[in-house]
Motif scaffolding. Structure first.
Motif: not given
Length: 255
Positions: A134-140
């Motif tokens: 995940v990135n810093d916005k919790s996105e994959r």
């Protein structure tokens, strides 16, 4: 998601809306893999844009074809965190025409390419996306599909096309809800009248006439404007589970 971090599959990426999307991603530091049937256009774009682009000749309706291509895309880019589905076909045929009833195999072909093909890419790419960190916005990942205003304002002779695009609109929310647990967003763009290769066969006078049907701006849309919306969707984490009309406020007449 940061736009420069895109590792994107773009179906129909060798021309039109898809090509504009590929160019915008690469120009901003991302990488793309083009899924398209046109070797001539795909290889030309790959040669022009360099090492950030890979072209793979694919048929979105074939399970084995897309499974192979998705695996190659993941190897090339290191990961897949973006899909933009632009591949599609259009036909015009009445249910009851002068030469008989609507060709059933042609109807099925449009549904298979536009709707089933879009779903085929979604499911196989999503399988790869869920393994991303995940990135810093919790996105994959982000998945963006292409419908059409015909999904809402279908004209006479567009039964097959409208059904296929309406199906894309209809599956956007349920897939977005399902993939939310993995941090994968799903959006759809419904373009109006855009200057794509389909319009190049028309004389300039005819293109101008079609453009004047748009309330504002009174012209055909530019593929770069589609690519601009793709970028906005990728960058804005609150955009999810929705279809955005990109049409200059046009509402199509019955014919």
């Amino acid at each position: 998601m940061q736009f420069q971090d895109c590792r994107a599959i773009v179906t129909g990426g060798a021309s039109g809306l898809g090509e504009a999307t590929v160019r915008n991603i690469v120009e901003n530091g991302g990488k793309t893999v083009i899924f398209d049937q046109s070797e001539e256009n795909g290889l030309r774009l790959q040669a022009e844009l360099g090492e950030a682009v890979l072209f793979l000749k694919t048929d979105v309706t074939k399970e084995e074809d897309i499974e192979r291509a998705v695996n190659k895309a993941a190897d090339f880019m290191g990961a897949i965190n973006t899909v933009v589905n632009c591949a599609g076909i259009g036909i015009a045929e009445k249910v009851l025409g002068r030469n008989g009833t609507h060709n059933l195999s042609l109807f099925s072909r449009v549904i298979n390419v536009n709707l089933v093909g879009t779903f085929n890419v979604i499911r196989l790419a999503a399988e790869k996306m869920i393994t991303n960190e995940v990135n810093d916005k919790s996105e994959r990942g982000v998945i963006i599909n292409t419908a059409s205003v015909a999904a809402f304002d279908g004209q006479i002779g567009q039964a097959a096309y409208s059904a296929s695009k309406g199906g894309i609109v209809g599956m956007t929310l349920p897939i977005a809800r399902e993939l939310a647990r993995y941090g994968i967003r799903v959006m759809t763009i419904a373009p109006g009248l855009f200057h794509t290769p389909m319009f190049d066969t028309l004389p300039q006078e005819a293109r101008d006439s079609l453009g004047k049907m748009v309330p504002f701006p009174p012209r055909l849309g530019y593929p770069t404007e589609y690519a601009q919306l793709v970028q906005s969707i990728i960058e804005n984490p609150m955009l999810n589970g929705e279809t955005i009309r990109l049409d200059g406020a046009i509402r199509m007449q019955p014919k």
